[in-house]
Motif scaffolding. Sequence first.
Motif, PDB file in Angstrom:
ATOM      1  N   GLN A  33       0.915  -0.981  -0.117  1.00  0.00           N
ATOM      2  CA  GLN A  33      -0.043   0.081   0.001  1.00  0.00           C
ATOM      3  C   GLN A  33       0.924   1.267  -0.036  1.00  0.00           C
ATOM      4  O   GLN A  33       0.824   2.179  -0.636  1.00  0.00           O
ATOM      5  CB  GLN A  33      -0.869   0.123   1.218  1.00  0.00           C
ATOM      6  N   PHE A  36       2.548   1.617  -3.346  1.00  0.00           N
ATOM      7  CA  PHE A  36       1.358   2.134  -4.401  1.00  0.00           C
ATOM      8  C   PHE A  36       1.001   3.682  -4.333  1.00  0.00           C
ATOM      9  O   PHE A  36       1.252   4.651  -5.079  1.00  0.00           O
ATOM     10  CB  PHE A  36       0.336   1.523  -4.167  1.00  0.00           C
ATOM     11  N   LEU A  65      -1.624  -6.981 -10.466  1.00  0.00           N
ATOM     12  CA  LEU A  65      -3.321  -6.520 -10.319  1.00  0.00           C
ATOM     13  C   LEU A  65      -3.479  -5.442 -11.417  1.00  0.00           C
ATOM     14  O   LEU A  65      -2.615  -4.372 -11.771  1.00  0.00           O
ATOM     15  CB  LEU A  65      -3.323  -6.059  -8.922  1.00  0.00           C
ATOM     16  N   PRO A  67      -5.052  -2.428 -11.085  1.00  0.00           N
ATOM     17  CA  PRO A  67      -4.548  -0.893 -10.884  1.00  0.00           C
ATOM     18  C   PRO A  67      -3.294  -0.953 -11.047  1.00  0.00           C
ATOM     19  O   PRO A  67      -2.777   0.339 -11.388  1.00  0.00           O
ATOM     20  CB  PRO A  67      -5.056  -0.911  -9.432  1.00  0.00           C
ATOM     21  N   PHE A  70      -2.506  -0.822 -14.936  1.00  0.00           N
ATOM     22  CA  PHE A  70      -2.966   0.589 -15.323  1.00  0.00           C
ATOM     23  C   PHE A  70      -2.289   1.726 -15.067  1.00  0.00           C
ATOM     24  O   PHE A  70      -1.945   2.679 -15.943  1.00  0.00           O
ATOM     25  CB  PHE A  70      -4.473   0.556 -14.830  1.00  0.00           C
ATOM     26  N   ASN A  71      -1.853   1.921 -13.788  1.00  0.00           N
ATOM     27  CA  ASN A  71      -1.137   3.108 -13.468  1.00  0.00           C
ATOM     28  C   ASN A  71       0.077   3.180 -13.813  1.00  0.00           C
ATOM     29  O   ASN A  71       0.781   4.072 -14.505  1.00  0.00           O
ATOM     30  CB  ASN A  71      -1.017   2.994 -11.726  1.00  0.00           C
ATOM     31  N   ASN A  74      -0.017   4.457 -17.341  1.00  0.00           N
ATOM     32  CA  ASN A  74      -0.125   5.853 -17.362  1.00  0.00           C
ATOM     33  C   ASN A  74       0.999   6.694 -17.256  1.00  0.00           C
ATOM     34  O   ASN A  74       1.500   7.554 -17.872  1.00  0.00           O
ATOM     35  CB  ASN A  74      -1.015   6.363 -16.363  1.00  0.00           C
ATOM     36  N   ASN A 105      -7.772   4.205 -22.308  1.00  0.00           N
ATOM     37  CA  ASN A 105      -6.320   4.668 -22.183  1.00  0.00           C
ATOM     38  C   ASN A 105      -5.446   3.762 -23.408  1.00  0.00           C
ATOM     39  O   ASN A 105      -4.692   4.123 -23.836  1.00  0.00           O
ATOM     40  CB  ASN A 105      -5.944   4.477 -20.869  1.00  0.00           C
TER      41      ASN A 105
ATOM     42  N   VAL B 428      -7.459   8.470 -18.958  1.00  0.00           N
ATOM     43  CA  VAL B 428      -7.870   8.317 -17.741  1.00  0.00           C
ATOM     44  C   VAL B 428      -6.953   8.268 -16.488  1.00  0.00           C
ATOM     45  O   VAL B 428      -5.793   7.801 -16.448  1.00  0.00           O
ATOM     46  CB  VAL B 428      -8.944   6.951 -17.565  1.00  0.00           C
ATOM     47  N   TYR B 429      -7.435   9.015 -15.568  1.00  0.00           N
ATOM     48  CA  TYR B 429      -6.471   9.382 -14.320  1.00  0.00           C
ATOM     49  C   TYR B 429      -6.367   7.951 -13.732  1.00  0.00           C
ATOM     50  O   TYR B 429      -6.897   6.696 -13.958  1.00  0.00           O
ATOM     51  CB  TYR B 429      -7.192  10.302 -13.281  1.00  0.00           C
ATOM     52  N   LEU B 430      -5.390   8.113 -12.599  1.00  0.00           N
ATOM     53  CA  LEU B 430      -4.848   6.636 -11.970  1.00  0.00           C
ATOM     54  C   LEU B 430      -6.091   6.081 -11.426  1.00  0.00           C
ATOM     55  O   LEU B 430      -6.923   6.604 -10.742  1.00  0.00           O
ATOM     56  CB  LEU B 430      -3.877   7.067 -10.702  1.00  0.00           C
ATOM     57  N   LYS B 431      -5.986   4.742 -11.231  1.00  0.00           N
ATOM     58  CA  LYS B 431      -6.858   3.672 -10.284  1.00  0.00           C
ATOM     59  C   LYS B 431      -6.282   3.809  -8.913  1.00  0.00           C
ATOM     60  O   LYS B 431      -5.361   3.696  -8.552  1.00  0.00           O
ATOM     61  CB  LYS B 431      -6.885   2.476 -10.870  1.00  0.00           C
ATOM     62  N   PRO B 432      -7.452   3.756  -7.873  1.00  0.00           N
ATOM     63  CA  PRO B 432      -7.098   3.572  -6.610  1.00  0.00           C
ATOM     64  C   PRO B 432      -6.298   2.214  -6.280  1.00  0.00           C
ATOM     65  O   PRO B 432      -6.331   1.262  -6.909  1.00  0.00           O
ATOM     66  CB  PRO B 432      -8.330   3.570  -5.793  1.00  0.00           C
ATOM     67  N   ALA B 433      -5.637   2.220  -4.995  1.00  0.00           N
ATOM     68  CA  ALA B 433      -5.041   1.081  -4.671  1.00  0.00           C
ATOM     69  C   ALA B 433      -6.013  -0.084  -4.627  1.00  0.00           C
ATOM     70  O   ALA B 433      -6.878  -0.139  -4.193  1.00  0.00           O
ATOM     71  CB  ALA B 433      -4.100   1.249  -3.540  1.00  0.00           C
ATOM     72  N   PRO B 434      -5.384  -1.376  -5.105  1.00  0.00           N
ATOM     73  CA  PRO B 434      -6.347  -2.677  -4.738  1.00  0.00           C
ATOM     74  C   PRO B 434      -6.790  -2.864  -3.279  1.00  0.00           C
ATOM     75  O   PRO B 434      -5.827  -2.394  -2.245  1.00  0.00           O
ATOM     76  CB  PRO B 434      -5.362  -3.685  -5.349  1.00  0.00           C
TER      77      PRO B 434
END
Lengths: 252, 598
Positions: A33, A36, A65, A67, A70-71, A74, A105, B428-434
């Motif tokens: 966490q 991240f 995972l 997210p 994806f990040n 980005n 994206n 699209v902006y970042l995704k939140p943490a899992p």
Amino acid sequence: MSRCLHRAGFSLLALLILLPGGASGAVDAARYQAVFAKASRAYDENRMEEAIRDWQSLVDAGQRLTPVWFNLGNAYYRNGQLGNAIHAYRQAWYLSPRDPDIRANLGFAAQTAGIALPSHPALVAWMLDISRREWLQAASLFFWLATATAVLWILFPRFRAILRPLPWALAALLLLSMAGLLVHQQWIQRPECVVMEGPSSVLSGPFEAATPLLSIPEGTIVRRTAQRGGWSEIRYDSTTGWLPSAVLAAVP
Amino acid sequence: MEPFFRRGLWAALWLGMAAATWAVDVSFDVQPRLLNVGETAKATLIFHGTNKAPPLAFPDIDGLQISTASQLTQNINGHVSVHLTYRLFPQRAGTFTLSPYTLEYNGEELHLPAVSLEVRVPQGVEASSTNQMLFARVSLPQTAPYIHQPFDMLLSIYSLPSIQLTRDVQLLGGLPESGFALSSFEELQTIREEVNGQIYTLRRFRARARALTTGHFTIQPILRVNVVDASQPQRRREAFGGFFDDPFFSSGPAATPVNLDVPPAPLDIRPIPVEGRPADFTGAVGEFQFQADVRPREVKAGEPITVTLRLQGRGNIASARSPVFPESTLYKTYDPRQVGDSPSPSDETGTKTMEQVILPRSEALTELPSLSFSYFDPALSQYRTLSVGPFPLTVHPADNANNALLLQIPGSTAEGGSKAIVLGSDIVYLKPAPKHWKNPAASKRLFTPAFLLVHALSPIGLAVLYGIHRRRNRLAEDIAFARRRHAPKSARASLRRAADALRQAPSPSSVFEPLSAAVADYFGHRLNLPPGAVESGLILEKLQQAGLPEIDLARWREFFALCEQIRYAEAPSLDPAALDGWINTLTTLLRQTERIKL
């Protein structure tokens, strides 16, 4: 009889718990966490190299995972690394194929790179829109429903008239799920690869002096059909040719 | 109006006649040009574009007789020509030169080229073997062409003038089956050629070939020709064409097929060089022209511009790829589409036309960049690059600027050095943490062994459940089966009672009563008999039918006799050990009976 049913229900529940993805153990969630959050901060402050490093460390630590991919995509995109961005988005797409953010994206990065995303026949495209894990869960669910139907069929003969259409429907759904898994299996055996350096010349053979067939830009998504030495046989549109394996990154 | 029309008609007629006169052309040829004394050559003089020809008298040539001309006028699809044919009879060996001549026709001078005729004395010795009378060769003017470079393949069939061949020639094989694109063979003009002092009639066939892969190849075609059998004279045709002269009834002259072995011709296909290869080279080999047309040149932002890209040339045109405009910050591109038919892979020449639509994003776009197309020219053995553009444009602001699609590209700047404005969309902006993190130690596989094991055990469990259910149903519905299953259990209960009686009051009657009950219960259930129907005689009969050994039958008889004696007469004196022995004996006998089929 009711005691027997209770026992069967308990067993079914226990088996469903054993479905894929159910296994989890003690993880260092706090540490992940923190990494991240640190990567997200770096992204917001336009320190893309640092953001990429942190999210990549999560991937390397087994946190593959949606997210995270994806990040990471980005961050690569903002850093101008289109091949890496498309690779990361495509990884995320395989995990969550119907996620509209990933689609947006990925399409955006593909447009920027000047490439067209692979197109498939409608049925195959629909099957790829459901992830492999989802197909497996569906297949497992239909399998246990079919098993439960068989148990009811055996134990309660008077309900057989009511249950009669159910086995056929469940068998059809189970077959459909198996077909979905089979399509994904094809994509595992002949994986998609993203061209990480561009423009790359697709050659007619696995050697430097081979005739170039076409030139493809960075970020192009191709299918790898074979490997020989340091070369990969790829298929793009209707062209089959060879590229050095070093310029390709496999997905998933 | 009428005089004007009449004058116009006359003018058109005059112009047509004048054009017909001025368009006259003449060609002259002699075949064969190499012949033996005693053979005849034919000279043909053709006047194209006229139906009248001046009589041409050749000057006398020593040793060469020239017949008077036979004239033929042809009109094929409006093309008029006059053919004058002369027969040339050489009367001695030597070289004869006809012309150059200059004709005067309608005040115009027509020039005939010089033609040489070589006449030989026939060789005293005829060719002895078939290979000398009739043979073939394959020739490759280029023995080391580049991959995708078109080259000629020439097949030559040599035959002595005395050998007559039918027109058809078959190619039975001997060419590479893959890796080549080969056009169909066209026959060239038949000529004469001297080989080893013999004059041969030479039929030549030419095809264009193109290698699709590199390497060493051997070209050795197998040809089949048909030799007309001179020993079977053709049936004489009737002077006025009888009924059987109809081609329907004629199978043509008798001919013998002959296979010709052609000496192999090596062919090395070279790869195109790596050195000097342009970055945008996509594999085109040959000679190409590349053009681009951009229309319109003045648009508003967001309005489409059509770019027509035309690639034509000679080479692997089918696989050549025209360059297209890549995506840019200043304009959006669509995938190009092909216009018209695409050349087939076997085509040596052709044209490919592509259209690409481009949408300017803003008025900052002042030109489309230049495009370049690189190919390898095998004739020059070097790469060449053709460039078109840049194409100046005038882009006006869009009527509704908010609809303009301006996208931010990382690290890129618009013209003038300023950042492109983000008006439309962005990533699209970042995704939140899992919410849940993976356990790195857990298996990454979807198909874990436990998952597979549980699913594999399920059908087994189902089968067991089905078996149990079925057995339970049978026990409920089938009395005989249920009693059969119950027989050992009932016997065991009576045997236990006998053992208890032996311990409490060891008398023969107290022990043998439960023993006889055990036998009655067991056989009653086993044979599904009512309680009163179990008799010693019936049991012994069943045991005997089942094939029980005689020694065991004797024990059974002894047991039944003892039971009768104890029940109806004076009980024999049996000590506890003997009684215990009978309990064991009966247990053994019943176990043995359980194993046999009654």
